[in-house]
Design an enzyme around this catalytic site. Structure first.
Site, PDB file in Angstrom:
ATOM      1  N   LEU A 169       0.811  -1.214   0.000  1.00  0.00           N
ATOM      2  CA  LEU A 169       0.000   0.000   0.000  1.00  0.00           C
ATOM      3  C   LEU A 169       0.846   1.267   0.000  1.00  0.00           C
ATOM      4  CD1 LEU A 169      -2.884   1.140   0.088  1.00  0.00           C
ATOM      5  CD2 LEU A 169      -2.714   1.106   2.593  1.00  0.00           C
ATOM      6  N   ALA A 170       1.830   1.347   0.885  1.00  0.00           N
ATOM      7  CA  ALA A 170       2.659   2.558   0.967  1.00  0.00           C
ATOM      8  C   ALA A 170       3.386   2.810  -0.351  1.00  0.00           C
ATOM      9  CB  ALA A 170       3.659   2.441   2.117  1.00  0.00           C
ATOM     10  N   ASP A 171       3.925   1.762  -0.932  1.00  0.00           N
ATOM     11  CA  ASP A 171       4.641   1.907  -2.208  1.00  0.00           C
ATOM     12  C   ASP A 171       3.707   2.359  -3.323  1.00  0.00           C
ATOM     13  OD1 ASP A 171       7.582   0.443  -2.058  1.00  0.00           O
ATOM     14  OD2 ASP A 171       6.177  -0.322  -0.578  1.00  0.00           O
ATOM     15  N   MET A 172       2.510   1.770  -3.353  1.00  0.00           N
ATOM     16  CA  MET A 172       1.566   2.124  -4.408  1.00  0.00           C
ATOM     17  C   MET A 172       1.159   3.593  -4.312  1.00  0.00           C
ATOM     18  SD  MET A 172       0.777  -0.600  -6.302  1.00  0.00           S
ATOM     19  CE  MET A 172      -0.895  -0.379  -6.893  1.00  0.00           C
ATOM     20  N   GLY A 175       4.044   5.825  -5.182  1.00  0.00           N
ATOM     21  CA  GLY A 175       4.279   5.792  -6.618  1.00  0.00           C
ATOM     22  C   GLY A 175       3.332   6.698  -7.382  1.00  0.00           C
TER      23      GLY A 175
END
Length: 406
Positions: A169-172, A175
């Site tokens: 979730l954090a990466d998405m 991004g």
């Protein structure tokens, strides 16, 4: 739909993506889906570590996050590799890196050096905690910032441990913020012609997901507690089990919706009940209102529950697993999931291009590349001669794909 020859709005935009794992790949995917030429600069030995996330031997994560991209296998630990990267910079509009803060400076590729080569470059620096601050030198993955941001602390049930999301979730989210910031920087570049550096941490986008929680704490001193599927802002809202062992989600986040729900379950008298008359009243008596709704739902199947509630205009829906999502009639008729041709797997089911633009849509133009699949072509297009390319390949500085699989 798969359309290799589609014209897209970001055609001509060149992105050098040196990042690894999900955040940078999600960011460059968002640009590639709308036509940017994204060149993944990968380690010749293993490539992006995302290739190692395999399911039944297939790099499914890589295939989803790296569609519409090209692969250049380049060893940046060598002087020739760094020099090759510098020679690629003049034709690049954007460069993405996700090394630990300070790493590219030690490599002789500090932002000021890159901008000296290409003053129009937009450099995106992805890290767990940012290029400044007390934690800048710590390694940071999405799991850590999902925990440290306050997100996990308020997720789950009060009598159980905090819950981390089961997806990146954090990466998405970071991004997507990164893709937005890049477009802002490119828009600004049209005014003054200059590039800039974007400092993109994983932590701050996750903090933004909390919305007003920091403001509420500063005003009241109250810390949000874990409440399961309930909302701390509106009631009733949550997930209830049905008689056939399935689940239904309901969000009665407006007064009119709460009134519709109470009428639909045959309890219109509760609309004027002092316990449930307003949203504040319902929050104060959330256990009671949830029990009333849950008792009604628990006596009915999921299909019956949804038919009654949806006929009444209540915002309710099924809790789907991925098999139910894939077969959902709206997902199918909308084309939200599409099959991408793949040399290894035949085809890979993945999300369609998001969002949908009426005049300048994106497109699925190519499957994720094998490691080094485009090494020679990228170097030729950047002015390298055949003898230079052969020398770099022979020295192991550049690698080329030996097979069509990822």
């Amino acid at each position: 739909m798969f359309d290799p020859g589609a014209a897209c709005p970001l055609d001509g935009l060149v992105v050098l993506d040196l990042s690894r794992l999900v955040c940078g790949n999600m960011m460059s995917l968002s640009l590639a889906d709308f036509g940017a030429e994204v060149i993944k600069v990968e380690d010749p030995g293993r490539g992006d570590p995302l290739r190692d996330w395999r399911v039944d031997g297939v790099s499914v994560h890589w295939k989803v996050y790296s569609r519409n991209k090209r692969s250049l296998a380049l060893d940046l630990r060598t002087a020739d590799g760094k020099d090759t990267l510098r020679r690629l910079l003049p034709r690049a509009d954007v460069m993405i890196e996700s090394f630990k803060p300070g790493s590219i400076e030690r490599m002789g590729l500090a932002p000021e050096a890159l901008l000296a080569i290409n003053p129009r470059l937009v450099l995106v620096r992805v890290s767990g905690f940012g290029q400044t601050g007390a934690y800048r030198d710590r390694p940071g993955f999405g799991t850590l910032v999902e925990a440290m941001s306050g997100f996990a602390g308020k997720t789950g049930f009060a009598d159980r441990p905090p819950l981390l999301p089961s997806t990146s979730l954090a990466d998405m989210i970071a991004g997507l913020y990164g893709a937005f910031a890049t477009m802002v920087a490119l828009r600004a570049r049209t005014a003054d012609g200059g590039g800039q550096v974007i400092d993109l941490s994983l932590l701050e986008p996750m903090i933004s997901v909390l919305g007003p929680d920091p403001a509420i704490f500063a005003m009241t001193g109250r810390v949000p507690q874990r409440t399961g599927s309930r909302s701390q802002s509106t009631a009733p809202r949550g997930v209830w089990p049905t008689a056939d062992g399935k689940f239904v989600a309901i969000s009665a986040s407006m007064q009119s919706m709460a009134e519709r729900l109470l009428r639909a379950i045959g309890r219109p008298e509760l609309i004027d009940d002092p316990r449930f008359r307003t949203n504040t009243d319902r929050l104060r008596n959330v256990e009671e209102i949830d029990a009333i709704v849950g008792d009604w739902i628990g006596q009915r199947t999921q299909d019956e529950t949804l038919r009654v509630l949806q006929d009444a205009g209540v915002t309710a829906g099924p809790v789907n697993d991925v098999s139910e999502l894939v077969s959902d009639p709206h997902v199918r008729t909308r084309g939200a999931l599409v099959d991408m041709p793949d040399a290894e797997a035949g085809q890979v089911l993945m999300h369609a291009v998001i969002p949908r633009l009426s005049a300048t849509p994106g497109a699925l133009r190519s499957p994720a590349p094998a490691l080094g699949a485009d090494s020679r072509a990228v170097l030729r297009e950047s002015g390298f001669g055949e003898q230079e390319i052969e020398r770099l390949v022979a020295a192991g500085v550049v690698a080329e794909a030996l097979e069509t699989t990822a």
